[in-house]
Write an enzyme that holds these catalytic residues in place. Sequence first.
Site, PDB file in Angstrom:
ATOM      1  CG  ASP A  43     -49.067  21.710   7.500  1.00 35.00           C
ATOM      2  OD1 ASP A  43     -49.139  21.922   8.727  1.00 35.00           O
ATOM      3  OD2 ASP A  43     -47.982  21.566   6.892  1.00 35.00           O
ATOM      4  CE1 TYR A  48     -42.683  22.642   4.492  1.00 35.75           C
ATOM      5  CE2 TYR A  48     -45.064  22.813   4.308  1.00 35.75           C
ATOM      6  CZ  TYR A  48     -43.954  22.249   4.884  1.00 35.75           C
ATOM      7  OH  TYR A  48     -44.109  21.286   5.851  1.00 35.75           O
ATOM      8  CE  LYS A  73     -45.514  22.526   9.286  1.00 38.84           C
ATOM      9  NZ  LYS A  73     -46.053  22.787   7.941  1.00 38.84           N
ATOM     10  CG  HIS A 106     -40.747  23.901   9.915  1.00 41.79           C
ATOM     11  ND1 HIS A 106     -40.974  24.424   8.678  1.00 41.79           N
ATOM     12  CD2 HIS A 106     -40.871  22.557   9.757  1.00 41.79           C
ATOM     13  CE1 HIS A 106     -41.210  23.451   7.805  1.00 41.79           C
ATOM     14  NE2 HIS A 106     -41.153  22.310   8.450  1.00 41.79           N
ATOM     15  CG  LEU A 185     -50.447   8.077   3.113  1.00 43.05           C
ATOM     16  CD1 LEU A 185     -50.924   8.561   1.748  1.00 43.05           C
ATOM     17  CD2 LEU A 185     -51.347   6.962   3.631  1.00 43.05           C
ATOM     18  CB  ILE A 225     -51.264  17.149   6.856  1.00 46.02           C
ATOM     19  CG1 ILE A 225     -49.938  16.873   7.599  1.00 46.02           C
ATOM     20  CG2 ILE A 225     -52.195  17.967   7.722  1.00 46.02           C
ATOM     21  CD1 ILE A 225     -49.105  18.115   7.831  1.00 46.02           C
ATOM     22  CB  SER A 228     -51.985  14.083  -3.271  1.00 46.14           C
ATOM     23  OG  SER A 228     -52.171  13.638  -4.610  1.00 46.14           O
ATOM     24  CG  ASN A 237     -55.226  10.717  -0.066  1.00 46.15           C
ATOM     25  OD1 ASN A 237     -55.164   9.526  -0.337  1.00 46.15           O
ATOM     26  ND2 ASN A 237     -54.248  11.560  -0.333  1.00 46.15           N
TER      27      ASN A 237
END
Length: 286
Positions: A43, A48, A73, A106, A185, A225, A228, A237
């Site tokens: 993703d 980004y 996105k 987004h 998380l 998603i 890390s 994970n």
Amino acid sequence: MESITLNSGARMPQLGIGVYQVRSADCGPALASAFAAGYRSVDTANAYLNERAVGEAIRNSGLPREDVFLTSKLWPPNYPYEKAVAAIDGTLRRLATDYVDLLLLHQQYGDYNGAWRAMEEAVEAGKVRALGVSNFDERRFTDLTDHASIVPAVNQVECHPYHQQRELKEFLRSFGTVLEAWYPLGHADRRLLTEPLFAELARKHGKSPVQVILRWHIQEGNIAIPRSTNPSHIAANIDIFDFVLAPEEVASIGALDKGKPFFQMPDLLGRILLPAARINFDKRQR
């Protein structure tokens, strides 16, 4: 790896890796670790500023393109129809791919209906396989679907045991839309990760609290998603498909819901996003 059939007919892995706030220089090593561990879903996003690095990592993996489910996105500055048409081509160019498996709006600001029209045309042209949204509330989701020909396949929002999004999930279910969790998380919030319940369940199942939370997402039917760049965390994970939480354990996690997000999306972005809409993210990535 378990997967979900989207309302587009596409199969999407339930667990992927996100690259939000991952520097381009770190994308290659992180995704190499992810692919080696078995991830097949990535993703990214225009905003980004690492799409080019993601595309390179996929090519360097040696995996067939069709084996990697790739999401990107569009950022609100590129929502007007004409800009969205160009932005989609820009994303494909940076990723160096003929298509993306899933393209999202987004944010729920700006001319998202104009952008959606361009995205639907991209589906017809074979440039995009499925469409979705990110951070859309029920009101704007309804407005979008009232003007759309293609119903969003996913709505990517903050979701974790402290913010389980039950009402939104029930609303989305009537559209056949799946909830995809960012911050699955809780942005590694210490209060969440040290909940006694997760420590107890981790001991019982021979797993870590993080793995228990990710397993909860899978059993709740969410797509998750986690992000890390640490190879050991990346491997851990995805090591969640060899145990199952009992119904009463899932119910205990459900009782942790506080209904409060860590990231106050509407208040923050309502002030910041629209004034920033003049920024041309495509130009910054050429």
